[in-house]
Design a protein around this motif. Structure first.
Motif, short mmCIF file in Angstrom:
data_model
loop_
_atom_site.label_atom_id
_atom_site.label_comp_id
_atom_site.label_asym_id
_atom_site.label_seq_id
_atom_site.Cartn_x
_atom_site.Cartn_y
_atom_site.Cartn_z
N LEU A 1 0.82 -1.20 0.00
CA LEU A 1 0.00 0.00 0.00
C LEU A 1 0.86 1.25 0.00
O LEU A 1 0.56 2.24 -0.69
CB LEU A 1 -0.94 0.01 1.21
N GLU A 2 1.96 1.23 0.75
CA GLU A 2 2.84 2.40 0.81
C GLU A 2 3.63 2.54 -0.50
O GLU A 2 3.83 3.65 -0.99
CB GLU A 2 3.80 2.28 2.00
N ARG A 3 4.06 1.44 -1.06
CA ARG A 3 4.72 1.45 -2.38
C ARG A 3 3.79 2.07 -3.43
O ARG A 3 4.19 2.95 -4.20
CB ARG A 3 5.06 0.00 -2.76
N ASP A 4 2.54 1.61 -3.45
CA ASP A 4 1.57 2.12 -4.43
C ASP A 4 1.28 3.60 -4.20
O ASP A 4 1.14 4.38 -5.16
CB ASP A 4 0.27 1.32 -4.34
N TYR A 5 1.19 4.00 -2.92
CA TYR A 5 0.89 5.39 -2.61
C TYR A 5 2.02 6.31 -3.06
O TYR A 5 1.78 7.38 -3.62
CB TYR A 5 0.64 5.56 -1.11
N LEU A 6 3.26 5.90 -2.81
CA LEU A 6 4.40 6.72 -3.22
C LEU A 6 4.37 6.96 -4.72
O LEU A 6 4.55 8.09 -5.20
CB LEU A 6 5.72 6.06 -2.81
N PHE A 7 4.13 5.91 -5.50
CA PHE A 7 4.14 6.07 -6.95
C PHE A 7 2.93 6.84 -7.46
O PHE A 7 3.01 7.53 -8.48
CB PHE A 7 4.30 4.72 -7.64
N ALA A 8 1.82 6.77 -6.74
CA ALA A 8 0.68 7.60 -7.10
C ALA A 8 1.03 9.08 -6.94
O ALA A 8 0.65 9.92 -7.76
CB ALA A 8 -0.53 7.24 -6.24
N CYS A 9 1.78 9.40 -5.87
CA CYS A 9 2.23 10.78 -5.66
C CYS A 9 3.21 11.21 -6.74
O CYS A 9 3.15 12.34 -7.26
CB CYS A 9 2.89 10.92 -4.29
N LEU A 10 4.16 10.34 -7.10
CA LEU A 10 5.17 10.68 -8.09
C LEU A 10 4.56 10.88 -9.47
O LEU A 10 4.97 11.78 -10.22
CB LEU A 10 6.23 9.58 -8.15
N GLU A 11 3.56 10.07 -9.81
CA GLU A 11 2.96 10.17 -11.13
C GLU A 11 2.18 11.47 -11.31
O GLU A 11 1.97 11.91 -12.45
CB GLU A 11 2.08 8.95 -11.38
N LYS A 12 1.77 12.10 -10.22
CA LYS A 12 1.04 13.37 -10.32
C LYS A 12 1.94 14.57 -10.57
O LYS A 12 1.46 15.66 -10.86
CB LYS A 12 0.24 13.60 -9.02
N THR A 13 3.25 14.38 -10.46
CA THR A 13 4.18 15.51 -10.57
C THR A 13 4.50 15.89 -12.00
O THR A 13 5.03 16.97 -12.24
CB THR A 13 5.50 15.17 -9.87
N ASP A 14 4.26 15.02 -12.95
CA ASP A 14 4.66 15.22 -14.35
C ASP A 14 6.17 15.24 -14.50
O ASP A 14 6.70 15.74 -15.49
CB ASP A 14 4.06 16.52 -14.91
N GLU A 15 6.91 14.71 -13.51
CA GLU A 15 8.36 14.62 -13.61
C GLU A 15 8.82 13.17 -13.78
O GLU A 15 10.02 12.90 -13.80
CB GLU A 15 9.02 15.23 -12.37
N LEU A 16 7.87 12.25 -13.91
CA LEU A 16 8.20 10.84 -14.07
C LEU A 16 8.04 10.48 -15.54
O LEU A 16 6.96 10.61 -16.12
CB LEU A 16 7.26 10.00 -13.20
N GLU A 17 9.14 10.04 -16.15
CA GLU A 17 9.12 9.72 -17.58
C GLU A 17 8.42 8.41 -17.87
O GLU A 17 7.63 8.30 -18.82
CB GLU A 17 10.55 9.69 -18.11
N GLN A 18 8.70 7.39 -17.06
CA GLN A 18 8.07 6.10 -17.25
C GLN A 18 8.14 5.30 -15.95
O GLN A 18 8.92 5.63 -15.04
CB GLN A 18 8.72 5.31 -18.38
N THR A 19 7.31 4.27 -15.87
CA THR A 19 7.32 3.38 -14.71
C THR A 19 7.49 1.94 -15.19
O THR A 19 7.22 1.62 -16.35
CB THR A 19 6.02 3.50 -13.90
N PHE A 20 7.94 1.10 -14.28
CA PHE A 20 8.09 -0.33 -14.59
C PHE A 20 7.89 -1.12 -13.31
O PHE A 20 7.97 -0.59 -12.20
CB PHE A 20 9.47 -0.62 -15.20
#
Length: 247
Positions: free
Chosen positions: A187-206
């Motif tokens: 849940l914490e892993r997913d929450y962190l990436f949800a926050c990062l994806e909202k920044t528009d500074e993340l090029e891609q995820t894997f």
């Protein structure tokens, strides 16, 4: 006929008794129990064989690794700031006293310190947190370490453990006062990436499927954790021309 009552302890005798009990707890929790736990960890190899986890300062299992990022140090700091995650203060008397006061008085603390965990023989390079509510008893937090390898474009790779502090309590292993972590680290892993994806500074995820073979365990404080085994990763948008990888 009034019921009989037991002997009462006078206030003059009660205070020394309470002081004595407090002193005994400090000795047990901070000196005797850690020695016992260290001996137990050496006897029981399962405690040291948990794969893909950090370690405490006395070589007990810490939190499981579950996140990774690629980017320069400045890019990492930038995306965490944009995601509204704050850098944790360094451990020390001043920061320890502040978090204790903020916890008791229910005051927010964006930079409350986190305990040190170790990977690659050193403590975390960065620790970030996001407060929840009005005090640091509960918070989101992540520790990150720079790995020994670089990405294909020559930027550092970071790996870390994102875990949620759900309350302050006593360590299950030593009885020391500490944060108690929530068992579902996904849940914490997913929450962190949800926050990062909202920044528009993340090029891609894997997603690194099956990163963990062991899907549950306990950290050094005795708190249980469980995971689906996946590690979430992200590539931060480059803000400068990366250097070529060294041959």
């Amino acid at each position: 006929m009034s019921p009989k009552t037991g002997p009462r302890i006078s206030p003059r005798r009660l205070l020394p008794l309470l002081i004595g009990l407090g002193f005994a707890w400090v000795i047990l929790a901070y000196f005797i129990a850690p020695l016992f736990w260290d001996s137990y960890a050496r006897i029981d190899p399962k405690l040291d064989d948990v794969p893909r986890v950090t370690q405490t300062g006395d070589h007990h299992p810490g939190d499981p690794l579950n996140v990774a990022l690629i980017g320069t140090e400045s890019e990492l700091l930038s995306i965490m700031k944009a995601a509204d995650w704050f850098s944790a203060a360094a451990l020390g008397i001043e920061s320890d006293v502040k978090i204790a006061a903020d916890t008791i008085l229910s005051r927010p603390d964006d930079a409350a310190p986190v305990s040190s965990l170790f990977l690659y023989g050193r403590k975390e390079d960065f620790a970030f947190e996001q407060p929840v509510g009005d005090n640091p008893r509960h918070r989101h937090h992540v520790r990150l370490w720079k790995t020994p390898t670089l990405s294909d474009d020559g930027r550092p790779k970071w790996i870390g453990a994102a875990v949620y502090d759900e309350r302050v309590g006593l360590s299950r292993t030593t009885g020391q006062i500490t944060h108690v972590t929530a068992p579902n680290v996904d849940l914490e892993r997913d929450y962190l990436f949800a926050c990062l994806e909202k920044t528009d500074e993340l090029e891609q995820t894997f997603i690194d499927k099956g990163f963990h073979e062991q899907l549950s365990g306990r950290n050094g404080g005795g708190d249980p954790w469980r995971t689906d085994g996946d590690l979430y990763g992200g590539v931060i948008k480059a803000t400068a021309s990366p250097s070529a990888p060294q041959p």
